[in-house]
Scaffold this motif. Structure first.
Motif, PDB file in Angstrom:
ATOM      1  N   MET A 297       0.817  -1.211   0.000  1.00  0.00           N
ATOM      2  CA  MET A 297       0.000   0.000   0.000  1.00  0.00           C
ATOM      3  C   MET A 297       0.852   1.263   0.000  1.00  0.00           C
ATOM      4  SD  MET A 297      -2.991  -1.240   2.673  1.00  0.00           S
ATOM      5  CE  MET A 297      -4.003   0.235   2.557  1.00  0.00           C
ATOM      6  N   ILE A 298       2.139   1.135   0.285  1.00  0.00           N
ATOM      7  CA  ILE A 298       3.028   2.299   0.307  1.00  0.00           C
ATOM      8  C   ILE A 298       3.018   3.071  -1.013  1.00  0.00           C
ATOM      9  CG2 ILE A 298       5.480   2.953   0.369  1.00  0.00           C
ATOM     10  CD1 ILE A 298       5.878   0.976   2.608  1.00  0.00           C
ATOM     11  N   PRO A 299       3.033   2.385  -2.172  1.00  0.00           N
ATOM     12  CA  PRO A 299       3.019   3.151  -3.425  1.00  0.00           C
ATOM     13  C   PRO A 299       1.812   4.064  -3.583  1.00  0.00           C
ATOM     14  CG  PRO A 299       3.667   0.887  -3.843  1.00  0.00           C
ATOM     15  CD  PRO A 299       3.207   0.948  -2.410  1.00  0.00           C
ATOM     16  N   ALA A 300       0.690   3.746  -2.916  1.00  0.00           N
ATOM     17  CA  ALA A 300      -0.492   4.606  -3.019  1.00  0.00           C
ATOM     18  C   ALA A 300      -0.182   6.014  -2.538  1.00  0.00           C
ATOM     19  CB  ALA A 300      -1.652   4.003  -2.215  1.00  0.00           C
ATOM     20  N   VAL A 301       0.629   6.122  -1.486  1.00  0.00           N
ATOM     21  CA  VAL A 301       1.002   7.447  -0.973  1.00  0.00           C
ATOM     22  C   VAL A 301       1.842   8.194  -2.012  1.00  0.00           C
ATOM     23  CG1 VAL A 301       2.154   8.682   0.896  1.00  0.00           C
ATOM     24  CG2 VAL A 301       0.961   6.532   1.373  1.00  0.00           C
TER      25      VAL A 301
END
Length: 414
Positions: A297-301
């Motif tokens: 989910m880090i890439p969403a940021v």
């Protein structure tokens, strides 16, 4: 940290790292850019048409990934790997006289090479790592899979140097030599730790692996958990592929110069390796689905930062770094979760099926984003998709629950 596994398995880990670095998907993906202009000058192939060769490479990889698990059962993993390295080396050399004329010669050869080299794809090396490492499996997988980072750092400049000195045929000689050199190393170092029941099976390789426990292919391939992993990781990979192929032009659209955009995007490689190692370390110590979900989910940021925009180089380097960290975690997470939730009994075929689906997602993603760009005349629609895909894909892994326990763990080296 218990280092006993590294003391007994470090040679195997180095072999796996080198095998992943030399695998065709790594060397041709990261090195292809340096061949485009020489091919254009030698054969008149336009640059756009040459890009289709990567789709053929992915298509061949899908077939190879499906076939390798079955061939491993029939011939044994070690024998299949050595044969694949030999065939890959010969295949690269055959490319020299066969390339030329119609661009279809490039497409066909790029499609065939991953099939003849199926036993030397990354899935083989991750299976070897999984068999040797249990308590430090996540970190070991991260170290081994960092071979792609080594390839990304070294191969483009090595290929460029070969072309400048001896022309494009020397590139295929180099790639053949790399595979040939790996053969004696594989013969010396490629070995499995003895499974708990292998002594009663006469040391048969396939039976030894089966004795480790886990679900078989037919049961695993229809499992809800398996398809949760497939869909979740496919969503994240499709988004990351879009960010990789469109990151630099997006930065230029935001007002950065080509040089500044290239400098900002250089953060991707370092964050990929760092993300892979960090996630691997935590997978061994905390609830795997939670670690996996957070990392993917880090890439969403990072995508949100791209969507809102910024004229600050450090801010955009952070955004690229977040995307890179998630990209680095993806294969590590997949290899770890398949082994953790389905065991090692049929890891080769299950992981091969999973990677085939992910390869299809990787191949289709550029077509999807090209359509989005034309429809919206910009990158906003693509970024909305990337935010959704990484957030939802990562969150889906939280539904995996507690990993099962399988009988037949790692045993002493054979």
């Amino acid at each position: 940290m218990n280092l006993s596994e590294f003391r007994s398995g470090w040679k195997v880990l180095i072999l796996a790292l080198l095998g992943i670095a030399v695998s065709i998907n790594a060397v041709l993906l990261y090195g292809f850019g340096a061949l485009v202009i020489p091919f254009e000058e030698a054969f008149g192939w336009d640059r756009g048409s040459q890009q289709v060769a990567i789709s053929f490479l992915y298509g061949g990889a899908v077939i190879g990934l499906q076939a390798v698990g079955w061939v491993n059962i029939a011939l044994g993993v070690r024998a299949t790997t050595v044969a694949s390295l030999l065939l890959m080396g010969v295949g690269y050399l055959v490319c020299i006289p066969l390339l030329g004329g119609s661009i279809w010669s490039l497409y066909i050869l790029f499609g065939i090479l991953p099939i003849v080299g199926m036993g030397a794809l990354a899935i083989t090396w991750t299976q070897l790592i999984n068999l040797w490492f249990v308590e430090n499996r996540g970190l070991a997988l991260a170290i081994g899979l960092s071979g792609t980072g080594l390839t990304a750092a070294v191969m483009p400049s090595a290929i460029a140097a070969c072309i400048e000195s001896w022309g494009w045929p020397s590139v295929f000689v180099l790639l053949a030599v790399l595979n040939f050199v790996l053969i004696p190393l594989t013969l010396m170092l490629f070995r499995f730790p003895r499974a708990s029941l292998s002594s009663s099976e006469g040391g048969d390789e396939s039976k030894s692996i089966a004795a480790l426990g886990g679900v078989d292919f037919k049961k695993g391939v229809v499992s809800r958990r398996f398809w949760t992993c497939n869909i979740a990781i496919a969503l994240v990979v499709s988004a990351v592929m879009g960010m990789i192929t469109n990151g630099v032009p997006m930065l230029q659209n935001m007002g950065f110069s080509g040089k500044e955009a290239g400098y900002i995007f250089s953060t991707f490689g370092a964050s990929l390796v760092l993300g892979r190692l960090t996630v691997g370390f935590f997978l061994d110590r905390y609830w795997p689905p939670g670690v996996a979900a957070f990392s993917l989910m880090i890439p969403a940021v990072g995508c949100v930062i791209f969507y809102t925009g910024s004229d600050s180089i450090p801010v955009m380097m952070l955004a690229v770094g977040l995307v890179g960290a998630g990209a680095g975690a993806e294969f590590d997470v997949a290899a770890f979760l398949v082994a953790k939730f389905f065991g090692l009994k049929d890891y080769g075929r299950l992981m091969g099926f999973h990677q085939a689906l992910i390869t299809v997602a990787s191949a289709m993603a550029p077509l999807l984003f090209a359509a989005m760009y034309k429809a919206s005349a910009g990158y906003q629609a693509m970024l909305v998709y990337c935010i959704f895909a990484t957030a939802v894909g990562g969150a889906m892994l939280l539904s995996l629950g507690r990993p099962p326990e399988f009988s037949g763990g790692q045993a002493k080296a054979a």
